[in-house]
Scaffold this active site. Structure first.
Site, PDB file in Angstrom:
ATOM      1  N   THR A   1     -10.785  -7.112  -5.743  1.00  0.00           N
ATOM      2  CA  THR A   1     -12.090  -7.092  -6.423  1.00  0.00           C
ATOM      3  C   THR A   1     -12.723  -5.700  -6.299  1.00  0.00           C
ATOM      4  OG1 THR A   1     -12.926  -8.115  -4.387  1.00  0.00           O
ATOM      5  CG2 THR A   1     -12.692  -9.551  -6.280  1.00  0.00           C
TER       6      THR A   1
ATOM      7  N   ARG B   1       0.126   7.682  -2.659  1.00  0.00           N
ATOM      8  CA  ARG B   1       0.683   8.747  -1.803  1.00  0.00           C
ATOM      9  C   ARG B   1       2.146   9.021  -2.145  1.00  0.00           C
ATOM     10  NH1 ARG B   1      -1.312   5.893   3.414  1.00  0.00           N
ATOM     11  NH2 ARG B   1      -1.961   4.391   1.829  1.00  0.00           N
TER      12      ARG B   1
ATOM     13  N   ARG C   1       1.453  -4.982   6.140  1.00  0.00           N
ATOM     14  CA  ARG C   1       0.821  -3.912   5.343  1.00  0.00           C
ATOM     15  C   ARG C   1       1.705  -2.670   5.451  1.00  0.00           C
ATOM     16  NH1 ARG C   1      -5.289  -2.296   4.225  1.00  0.00           N
ATOM     17  NH2 ARG C   1      -4.870  -0.544   2.843  1.00  0.00           N
TER      18      ARG C   1
ATOM     19  N   HIS D   1       2.631   3.310  -9.051  1.00  0.00           N
ATOM     20  CA  HIS D   1       2.454   1.862  -9.263  1.00  0.00           C
ATOM     21  C   HIS D   1       3.683   1.264  -9.962  1.00  0.00           C
ATOM     22  CE1 HIS D   1      -1.518   2.088  -7.695  1.00  0.00           C
ATOM     23  NE2 HIS D   1      -2.035   2.737  -8.712  1.00  0.00           N
TER      24      HIS D   1
ATOM     25  N   ASN E   1     -10.824  -2.885  -6.491  1.00  0.00           N
ATOM     26  CA  ASN E   1     -10.021  -1.917  -7.249  1.00  0.00           C
ATOM     27  C   ASN E   1     -10.630  -1.545  -8.603  1.00  0.00           C
ATOM     28  OD1 ASN E   1      -6.760  -3.085  -6.036  1.00  0.00           O
ATOM     29  ND2 ASN E   1      -8.064  -1.431  -5.285  1.00  0.00           N
TER      30      ASN E   1
ATOM     31  N   ARG F   1      -0.292   9.007 -10.411  1.00  0.00           N
ATOM     32  CA  ARG F   1      -0.390   7.768  -9.619  1.00  0.00           C
ATOM     33  C   ARG F   1       0.249   6.581 -10.350  1.00  0.00           C
ATOM     34  NH1 ARG F   1      -3.875   7.430  -5.443  1.00  0.00           N
ATOM     35  NH2 ARG F   1      -4.360   5.260  -5.914  1.00  0.00           N
TER      36      ARG F   1
ATOM     37  N   ASP G   1       0.823  -1.211   0.000  1.00  0.00           N
ATOM     38  CA  ASP G   1       0.000   0.000   0.000  1.00  0.00           C
ATOM     39  C   ASP G   1       0.862   1.267   0.000  1.00  0.00           C
ATOM     40  OD1 ASP G   1      -2.290   1.510   0.053  1.00  0.00           O
ATOM     41  OD2 ASP G   1      -2.633   1.291   2.194  1.00  0.00           O
TER      42      ASP G   1
HETATM   43  C1  FPP Z   1      -2.127   0.246  -3.214  1.00  0.00           C
HETATM   44  O1  FPP Z   1      -1.628   1.544  -3.324  1.00  0.00           O
HETATM   45  C2  FPP Z   1      -1.579  -0.576  -4.274  1.00  0.00           C
HETATM   46  C3  FPP Z   1      -2.314  -1.168  -5.226  1.00  0.00           C
HETATM   47  C4  FPP Z   1      -3.781  -1.067  -5.338  1.00  0.00           C
HETATM   48  C5  FPP Z   1      -1.712  -1.970  -6.271  1.00  0.00           C
HETATM   49  C6  FPP Z   1      -0.409  -2.631  -5.934  1.00  0.00           C
HETATM   50  C7  FPP Z   1       0.287  -2.837  -7.187  1.00  0.00           C
HETATM   51  C8  FPP Z   1       1.604  -2.786  -7.352  1.00  0.00           C
HETATM   52  C9  FPP Z   1       2.575  -2.658  -6.272  1.00  0.00           C
HETATM   53  C10 FPP Z   1       2.117  -2.884  -8.704  1.00  0.00           C
HETATM   54  C11 FPP Z   1       2.596  -4.266  -8.984  1.00  0.00           C
HETATM   55  C12 FPP Z   1       1.484  -5.189  -9.124  1.00  0.00           C
HETATM   56  C13 FPP Z   1       1.567  -6.326  -9.811  1.00  0.00           C
HETATM   57  C14 FPP Z   1       0.422  -7.206  -9.840  1.00  0.00           C
HETATM   58  C15 FPP Z   1       2.762  -6.761 -10.545  1.00  0.00           C
HETATM   59  P1  FPP Z   1      -2.652   2.726  -3.526  1.00  0.00           P
HETATM   60  O2  FPP Z   1      -2.699   3.055  -4.962  1.00  0.00           O
HETATM   61  O3  FPP Z   1      -3.960   2.412  -2.900  1.00  0.00           O
HETATM   62  O4  FPP Z   1      -1.901   3.859  -2.730  1.00  0.00           O
HETATM   63  P2  FPP Z   1      -2.557   5.033  -1.891  1.00  0.00           P
HETATM   64  O5  FPP Z   1      -3.340   4.391  -0.773  1.00  0.00           O
HETATM   65  O6  FPP Z   1      -1.380   5.812  -1.402  1.00  0.00           O
HETATM   66  O7  FPP Z   1      -3.419   5.814  -2.845  1.00  0.00           O
END
Ligand code: FPP
Length: 263
Positions: free
Chosen positions: A80, A38, A202, A51, A82, A47, A34
């Site tokens: 599911t 951010r 996490r 990733h 996302n 964003r 996670d």
């Molecule tokens: C949460 O961060 C992360 C995810 C929803 C996706 C995780 C994916 C990766 C690390 C990329 C690699 C994945 C694969 C399958 C190879 P967020 O976007 O919710 O972050 P935030 O809470 O700061 O907005």
């Protein structure tokens, strides 16, 4: 009344582990990666770049895991829930799974890593399905390390799917309802091969499971690390393992190495 199956096997595992202190390590680690958004926001970046940096953190972590004594790693790549994100971000996450597998499959195969993808296949595009199936097929015999990617995965969906499969077996007359216990149920979960994680990590400072491995989390140790996923690396993984080693796992028992009433 006898205790649940899961508790029995967990108690047995606890008793075995306590007899060998050097074996006290998390065999199976699961990670909620996670904080990508951010991380990007803090740098004024889109964003998507968070990733993409998250994929690099995943590569570092996969490389570090066996060195930390870990045999199985399950990571939460796409839930599911996302699908509720903007279309462009969903497309980016789909592409990242594809490009990660395309770039790393040869090496993972060579290094004895078995790659599995858990989660619902419905709703995934044909090119994503094709690459998932290719990766699983090519690494199916590997047994050095298991990398399990939860993709289009939800703990509640997985439990509902398992219940439906059991109901179908009852309807077909191949399963008696009174044979449905925790062990029978676990066999129907998508995690049946890997089993339950010892440790769930996490990142990003959030403290919740967000529908990840709900059944399997029953006796997992939870470690929350205040680092955004793209910054994650071997030192953070080692710190989480060290924290795990300080925990006292009792599985509902006393933790005393004694004759178990339920052995
Ligand atoms: C949460 O961060 C992360 C995810 C929803 C996706 C995780 C994916 C990766 C690390 C990329 C690699 C994945 C694969 C399958 C190879 P967020 O976007 O919710 O972050 P935030 O809470 O700061 O907005």
């Amino acid at each position: 009344m006898s205790p649940p199956q899961g508790a029995k096997s967990a108690a047995k595992a606890a008793s075995q582990a306590s007899s060998d202190a050097s074996a006290w390590r998390p065999i199976h680690v699961a990670i909620i990666m996670d904080g990508n958004g951010r991380w990007a926001k803090a740098r004024g970046l889109p964003r998507a770049l968070g990733h993409r940096s998250g994929v690099n953190a995943l590569k570092r972590t996969v490389e570090a895991a066996p060195k930390a004594g870990i045999d199985r790693l399950t990571v939460f790549g796409f839930s599911t829930e996302n699908w509720r994100r903007p279309i462009a971000e969903v497309a980016e996450l789909m592409n990242l799974l594809k490009s990660y597998v395309e770039s790393d499959l040869d090496r993972l195969e060579r290094e004895g890593v078995r790659l599995r993808v858990i989660g619902r296949r419905t709703g995934l595009a044909p090119d994503i399905l094709e690459i998932i199936e290719r990766a699983e097929r090519r690494t199916t015999k590997n047994d050095q390390f298991l990398l399990q990617v939860a993709f289009n995965y939800g703990g509640q969906a997985d439990i509902a799917d398992a219940a439906r499969r059991l109901a179908e077996q009852v309807k077909a007359g191949t399963l008696e309802p009174d044979r449905i216990d925790e062990t029978a149920f676990e066999r129907e979960l998508s995690t049946a091969d890997a089993g339950a994680p010892d440790l769930i990590i996490r990142t990003s400072g959030e403290k919740r499971l967000s529908n990840f491995l709900l059944w399997e989390a029953a006796y997992a140790e939870l470690v929350f690390q205040d680092v955004l996923w793209p910054d994650y690396g071997p030192a953070h993984l080692t710190a989480a393992v060290e924290e795990f080693r300080r925990r006292d796992r009792r599985y509902g028992g006393t933790g005393v190495d004694d004759v178990l009433a339920t052995a």
